[in-house]
Design a protein around this motif. Structure first.
Motif, mmCIF file in Angstrom:
data_model
loop_
_atom_site.group_PDB
_atom_site.id
_atom_site.type_symbol
_atom_site.label_atom_id
_atom_site.label_comp_id
_atom_site.label_asym_id
_atom_site.label_seq_id
_atom_site.Cartn_x
_atom_site.Cartn_y
_atom_site.Cartn_z
ATOM 1 N N LYS A 191 0.819 -1.210 0.000
ATOM 2 C CA LYS A 191 0.000 0.000 0.000
ATOM 3 C C LYS A 191 0.859 1.269 0.000
ATOM 4 O O LYS A 191 0.442 2.310 -0.469
ATOM 5 C CB LYS A 191 -0.901 -0.010 1.225
ATOM 6 C CG LYS A 191 -2.071 0.915 1.087
ATOM 7 C CD LYS A 191 -3.016 0.798 2.236
ATOM 8 C CE LYS A 191 -4.109 1.834 2.030
ATOM 9 N NZ LYS A 191 -4.795 2.121 3.271
ATOM 10 N N GLU A 192 2.037 1.135 0.542
ATOM 11 C CA GLU A 192 2.900 2.310 0.660
ATOM 12 C C GLU A 192 3.988 2.324 -0.409
ATOM 13 O O GLU A 192 4.936 3.074 -0.326
ATOM 14 C CB GLU A 192 3.523 2.341 2.063
ATOM 15 C CG GLU A 192 2.492 2.509 3.149
ATOM 16 C CD GLU A 192 2.965 1.996 4.497
ATOM 17 O OE1 GLU A 192 2.606 0.851 4.841
ATOM 18 O OE2 GLU A 192 3.695 2.711 5.169
ATOM 19 N N ALA A 193 3.822 1.453 -1.406
ATOM 20 C CA ALA A 193 4.866 1.305 -2.419
ATOM 21 C C ALA A 193 4.435 1.817 -3.791
ATOM 22 O O ALA A 193 4.863 1.306 -4.819
ATOM 23 C CB ALA A 193 5.293 -0.163 -2.504
ATOM 24 N N MET A 194 3.572 2.848 -3.817
ATOM 25 C CA MET A 194 3.152 3.429 -5.100
ATOM 26 C C MET A 194 4.373 3.866 -5.908
ATOM 27 O O MET A 194 5.284 4.472 -5.336
ATOM 28 C CB MET A 194 2.356 4.710 -4.836
ATOM 29 C CG MET A 194 0.928 4.555 -4.529
ATOM 30 S SD MET A 194 0.280 6.244 -4.325
ATOM 31 C CE MET A 194 -0.132 6.199 -2.602
ATOM 32 N N PRO A 195 4.389 3.607 -7.203
ATOM 33 C CA PRO A 195 5.481 4.145 -8.023
ATOM 34 C C PRO A 195 5.508 5.678 -7.924
ATOM 35 O O PRO A 195 4.465 6.304 -7.699
ATOM 36 C CB PRO A 195 5.106 3.718 -9.442
ATOM 37 C CG PRO A 195 4.118 2.613 -9.273
ATOM 38 C CD PRO A 195 3.424 2.837 -7.972
#
Ligand SMILES: [Zn+2]
Length: 426
Positions: free
Chosen positions: A13-17
């Protein structure tokens, strides 16, 4: 893993490009500006006064057009228009709680978003379902105790609300309830360990405490090392303020604090309010996406810098590199702020140095920076020390020292300013 907390708070969830993150944040910004302008009279007032319309704010860069509300002015604003200084963005009957911080400053509680970001922080710190955690923050008036308690509920951990003080009883509780997690200040944790030792316990053998989340004060690297090496406790820290709650948190890499998706943080020039580049030190200015209390461009007065280096944990958010002190203690040299704590960080790496002072002067139109050093022992390789110190100084402070010179013992007063600014501005 695979449990529902992991799905909610795992790295994915916190790894958006990066690109997606940028447009996500810009959209959240547009929404909160529109909302705050319409619903929080103090925000409308400050934007109108600056001649900025909500439509002009489309990107993080546009935020520079809006004046910063300084933490130090906040008490006055609340007094002038009690209790929330016209910053409240919802009808008062929508609030769940009102906290009171010294001032007094009143803080309305946001029942939802706040615990989302807090849960990310505690999950990143290794807190899980079934943990037994003492919460040693205060549970009355001020926010931290209750905020953490609500967060642990979200994660499915067992909260033990021990609050402040009663160290002997807390040691007994930790022992009898097999407490494995701690939340509070780092100094109180060390106080508990020392108390346990005074009571005859062997901390590593008699207790199962192995992870701690700390906030509210500085965590010196030496103290963290002691927790980890001497007592087997993994210590992770967070940063927040009473008004805004949690603003950044470490993951298990412990190399900077991730900024959660619930706010924008700008690092700004304390004098002009303009945004600074990654790596540069300035005031931490926050715009939370919080409809209850939309404090658009809230200047915390805390100095930090941002790193955009990727974190091996997989979270793509930028990180605060740490809190370096309060705005006002820094000195600007050739366009860069340096803070006494940075100088201390550099000199602490060199055992040979017994005292030091950075002196700033001005030659023509150029700032000159001299580092004066007193040595423990004169019989060392000064050339080597000079070149190593120069390199470390530039790495940490991001600005080069013009001169490094050795002075006789006792030349620099013991009670001195670390950075002595001798420039005159005529
Ligand atoms: Zn990380």
């Amino acid at each position: 893993m695979g449990d529902k907390e992991a799905q909610l708070y795992d790295v994915a969830k916190e790894a958006m490009p990066a690109e997606q993150r940028e447009s996500f944040l810009n959209q959240k910004l547009v929404d909160i500006i529109q909302y705050a302008y319409k619903n929080a009279p103090a925000i409308k007032e400050k934007m109108d006064r600056a001649g900025v319309s909500p439509g002009e704010i489309r990107t993080i860069k546009d935020l520079e057009k809006i004046p910063i509300t300084r933490k130090d002015d906040f008490t006055e604003l609340q007094k002038a228009s009690p209790p929330f200084g016209d910053f409240l963005g919802v009808p008062e009957d929508k609030l769940q709680r009102i906290f009171i911080s010294p001032g007094p400053i009143y803080e309305p509680q946001d029942p939802e978003e706040e615990f989302e970001k807090n849960a990310k922080a505690l999950y990143a710190a290794g807190f899980r379902r079934g943990d037994r955690v003492i919460i040693t923050f205060s549970f009355h008036m001020v926010p931290p105790g209750i905020r953490v308690d609500e967060t642990l509920k979200k994660l499915g951990a067992v909260a033990i609300p021990t609050g402040v003080g009663n160290t002997e009883l807390q040691v007994q509780i930790m022992h009898e309830l097999k407490v494995n997690g701690y939340i509070g200040t780092p100094s109180f944790l060390m106080g508990l360990i020392k108390r346990a030792e005074e009571l005859g316990y062997n901390f590593r053998q008699d207790f199962v405490l192995d992870h701690a989340w700390v906030t509210g004060e500085m965590l010196p690297p030496s103290l963290r090392r002691s927790f980890e090496q001497d007592y087997g406790i993994s210590v992770t820290q967070g940063y927040g303020t009473a008004e805004l709650g949690l603003l950044a948190y470490e993951c298990r890499q412990k190399s900077g604090m991730h900024i959660p998706e619930e706010a924008i943080i700008e690092i700004t020039d304390p004098q002009t309010g303009k945004q600074l580049a990654p790596g540069e030190i300035g005031e931490t200015v926050v715009t939370p996406f919080n409809k209850i209390y939309p404090l658009i461009r809230f200047g915390t007065g805390d100095l930090s810098s941002i790193t955009t280096e990727p974190c091996p944990c997989g979270r793509t958010s930028y990180r605060l590199t740490g809190i370096l002190g309060r705005a006002g203690e820094e000195t600007k040299v050739r366009g860069m702020f340096i803070h006494p704590r940075q100088v201390q960080e550099v000199t602490a790496k060199f055992d040979q140095i017994s005292n030091f002072q950075v002196v700033i002067t001005r030659k023509g139109q150029r700032d000159e920076m001299t580092i004066n050093l007193e040595l423990k022992d004169e019989a060392i390789d000064k050339q080597k020390l000079t070149s190593e110190l120069a390199k470390t100084y530039q790495d940490v402070c991001r600005v080069r020292a013009d001169k490094i010179q050795f002075v006789a013992k006792g030349t620099i007063p013991k009670e001195r300013r670390i950075i002595l600014d001798e420039r005159t501005w005529e």
